[in-house]
Write a protein that holds these residues in place. Structure first.
Motif, mmCIF file in Angstrom:
data_model
loop_
_atom_site.group_PDB
_atom_site.id
_atom_site.type_symbol
_atom_site.label_atom_id
_atom_site.label_comp_id
_atom_site.label_asym_id
_atom_site.label_seq_id
_atom_site.Cartn_x
_atom_site.Cartn_y
_atom_site.Cartn_z
ATOM 1 N N MET A 1 3.974 -17.781 -3.077
ATOM 2 C CA MET A 1 2.749 -17.401 -3.236
ATOM 3 C C MET A 1 2.130 -16.652 -2.056
ATOM 4 S SD MET A 1 -0.494 -19.410 -4.971
ATOM 5 C CE MET A 1 -0.984 -20.276 -3.464
ATOM 6 N N HIS A 2 2.139 -17.541 -1.070
ATOM 7 C CA HIS A 2 1.501 -17.261 0.080
ATOM 8 C C HIS A 2 1.946 -15.938 0.766
ATOM 9 C CE1 HIS A 2 0.345 -21.522 1.739
ATOM 10 N NE2 HIS A 2 -0.165 -21.101 0.501
ATOM 11 N N SER A 3 3.070 -15.540 0.675
ATOM 12 C CA SER A 3 3.693 -13.951 1.042
ATOM 13 C C SER A 3 3.059 -13.020 0.218
ATOM 14 C CB SER A 3 5.085 -14.092 0.771
ATOM 15 O OG SER A 3 5.637 -14.363 -0.496
ATOM 16 N N ARG A 4 2.939 -13.279 -1.163
ATOM 17 C CA ARG A 4 2.241 -12.460 -1.976
ATOM 18 C C ARG A 4 0.874 -12.213 -1.667
ATOM 19 N NH1 ARG A 4 2.638 -15.005 -6.447
ATOM 20 N NH2 ARG A 4 0.525 -15.451 -6.898
ATOM 21 N N ILE A 5 0.130 -13.169 -1.332
ATOM 22 C CA ILE A 5 -1.099 -12.901 -0.697
ATOM 23 C C ILE A 5 -1.455 -12.250 0.361
ATOM 24 C CG2 ILE A 5 -3.258 -14.304 0.051
ATOM 25 C CD1 ILE A 5 -2.315 -16.621 -1.991
ATOM 26 N N LYS A 6 -0.547 -12.485 1.223
ATOM 27 C CA LYS A 6 -0.544 -11.590 2.495
ATOM 28 C C LYS A 6 -0.470 -10.153 2.238
ATOM 29 C CE LYS A 6 0.773 -15.627 5.426
ATOM 30 N NZ LYS A 6 1.705 -16.312 6.234
ATOM 31 N N LEU A 7 0.767 -9.868 1.256
ATOM 32 C CA LEU A 7 1.122 -8.678 1.061
ATOM 33 C C LEU A 7 -0.307 -7.748 0.256
ATOM 34 C CD1 LEU A 7 3.022 -6.299 0.486
ATOM 35 C CD2 LEU A 7 3.773 -7.155 -1.638
ATOM 36 N N SER A 8 -1.076 -8.464 -0.354
ATOM 37 C CA SER A 8 -2.225 -7.960 -0.848
ATOM 38 C C SER A 8 -3.384 -7.783 0.032
ATOM 39 C CB SER A 8 -2.677 -8.979 -1.813
ATOM 40 O OG SER A 8 -1.816 -9.373 -2.988
ATOM 41 N N ALA A 9 -3.074 -8.668 0.923
ATOM 42 C CA ALA A 9 -4.166 -8.449 2.189
ATOM 43 C C ALA A 9 -3.905 -7.161 3.180
ATOM 44 C CB ALA A 9 -4.024 -9.564 3.190
ATOM 45 N N ARG A 10 -2.405 -6.886 3.079
ATOM 46 C CA ARG A 10 -2.027 -5.617 3.879
ATOM 47 C C ARG A 10 -2.490 -4.581 3.144
ATOM 48 N NH1 ARG A 10 2.281 -9.225 5.314
ATOM 49 N NH2 ARG A 10 3.667 -8.200 3.709
ATOM 50 N N LEU A 11 -2.224 -4.483 1.810
ATOM 51 C CA LEU A 11 -2.503 -3.554 1.016
ATOM 52 C C LEU A 11 -4.092 -3.021 1.144
ATOM 53 C CD1 LEU A 11 -0.084 -4.017 -2.039
ATOM 54 C CD2 LEU A 11 0.159 -2.343 -0.180
ATOM 55 N N ALA A 12 -4.960 -4.160 1.062
ATOM 56 C CA ALA A 12 -6.199 -3.964 0.786
ATOM 57 C C ALA A 12 -6.482 -3.331 2.250
ATOM 58 C CB ALA A 12 -7.006 -5.236 0.666
ATOM 59 N N LEU A 13 -6.048 -3.600 3.358
ATOM 60 C CA LEU A 13 -6.518 -3.238 4.797
ATOM 61 C C LEU A 13 -6.022 -1.740 4.943
ATOM 62 C CD1 LEU A 13 -6.470 -6.307 7.218
ATOM 63 C CD2 LEU A 13 -8.207 -4.943 6.392
ATOM 64 N N SER A 14 -5.037 -1.456 3.892
ATOM 65 C CA SER A 14 -4.459 -0.033 4.455
ATOM 66 C C SER A 14 -5.502 0.952 4.474
ATOM 67 C CB SER A 14 -3.423 0.186 3.326
ATOM 68 O OG SER A 14 -2.516 1.317 3.576
ATOM 69 N N GLY A 15 -5.610 1.550 5.513
ATOM 70 C CA GLY A 15 -6.392 2.692 5.980
ATOM 71 C C GLY A 15 -7.961 2.281 5.721
ATOM 72 N N ALA A 16 -8.206 1.131 6.091
ATOM 73 C CA ALA A 16 -9.452 0.489 5.902
ATOM 74 C C ALA A 16 -10.058 0.116 7.113
ATOM 75 C CB ALA A 16 -9.731 -0.455 4.720
ATOM 76 N N HIS A 17 -9.068 0.048 8.172
ATOM 77 C CA HIS A 17 -9.553 -0.660 9.449
ATOM 78 C C HIS A 17 -10.877 -0.156 10.203
ATOM 79 C CE1 HIS A 17 -5.652 -2.695 9.663
ATOM 80 N NE2 HIS A 17 -6.239 -3.568 10.669
ATOM 81 N N LEU A 18 -11.202 1.170 10.087
ATOM 82 C CA LEU A 18 -12.212 1.730 10.463
ATOM 83 C C LEU A 18 -13.556 1.013 9.953
ATOM 84 C CD1 LEU A 18 -11.273 5.375 11.206
ATOM 85 C CD2 LEU A 18 -11.503 3.509 12.948
ATOM 86 N N LYS A 19 -13.236 0.640 8.552
ATOM 87 C CA LYS A 19 -14.651 -0.122 7.944
ATOM 88 C C LYS A 19 -14.791 -1.610 8.341
ATOM 89 C CE LYS A 19 -13.288 2.357 3.749
ATOM 90 N NZ LYS A 19 -12.865 2.509 2.101
#
Length: 238
Positions: A1-19
């Motif tokens: 489950m933890h790996s799935r959560i971390k994947l969701s976090a990476r997807l949420a951050l994709s292209g959004a670091h400048l925010k």
């Protein structure tokens, strides 16, 4: 489950670091300036009263700057996790800024109190041992044994402290989620919703320890901290 959560976090951050980076940079820069100024004052100025006054004033300025920035950052991570980013929603206003300042102050006091409580036994034992050594002599072997016992108590207390304070780990999350929540509403809800899950939350956080150690190089902070915070947000939402 933890790996799935971390994947969701990476997807949420994709292209959004400048925010995320402007607020994060502000917080990191504030920590650096606060630490540097206090070190310089304590090193080069001998007047204790001035040093204490400067430390208090700089701590207040640090809190005023970073508290609202931290809450705004929490809101931004929440919006990224939900896939509905709106920069206007992260604005706090005067009342929100005051709430953030009071919230993080209360949280700091609570954590400091519990740290003192969990370390009270080894601290008292150390004080008694030092007081005893001033009046009596003991063998080197006995000193090692007592010191090791006190160190073990201190380490055990710190581990239990880390587990215990996870009861407050969701309080900023609730404050970001519900704007009508007061600070004690958020803290109380966090205590209720983390019951029985304290160890799991800590273990999830410890999974980021190798990444966090990279932050000793300063620059990786700008990448590791957003990943850690976003993962924690996705974990709480999950």
């Amino acid at each position: 489950m933890h790996s799935r959560i971390k994947l969701s976090a990476r997807l949420a951050l994709s292209g959004a670091h400048l925010k995320i980076l402007p607020l994060l940079t502000l917080i990191i820069f504030s920590v650096f300036v606060f630490s540097l100024c206090n070190s310089a004052i304590n090193t080069f100025i001998g007047a204790k009263h001035f040093s204490v006054a400067f430390s208090v004033l700089s701590l207040l300025a640090f809190a005023v700057i970073t508290a609202p920035a931290r809450l705004r950052l929490e809101i931004k991570h929440l919006m990224l996790a939900k896939g509905k980013f709106n920069s206007d929603s992260a604005k706090l206003g005067f009342s929100g800024t005051g709430k953030a300042l009071l919230f993080y102050s209360v949280l700091f006091c609570l954590k400091s109190f519990w740290l003192a409580a969990f370390e009270a036994v080894p601290a008292t034992a150390l004080w008694l041992f030092v007081a005893y050594l001033k009046e009596n002599s003991v063998s080197v072997k006995a000193s090692y044994v007592v010191s090791a016992a006190i160190a073990f108590l201190a380490l055990s207390g710190f581990v239990f402290y880390l587990i215990f304070i996870q009861r407050y780990s969701k309080s900023a999350f609730y404050l970001a989620c519900y704007k009508d929540f007061g600070i004690f509403d958020a803290i109380g809800e966090s205590i209720r919703k983390t019951e029985g899950r304290l160890t799991d939350i800590l273990l999830f956080k410890l999974g980021f320890l190798p990444w966090i150690l990279l932050c000793l190089g300063i620059v990786p902070m700008l990448f590791v901290i957003p990943y850690y915070k976003q993962s924690l947000m996705c974990y709480f939402l999950n």
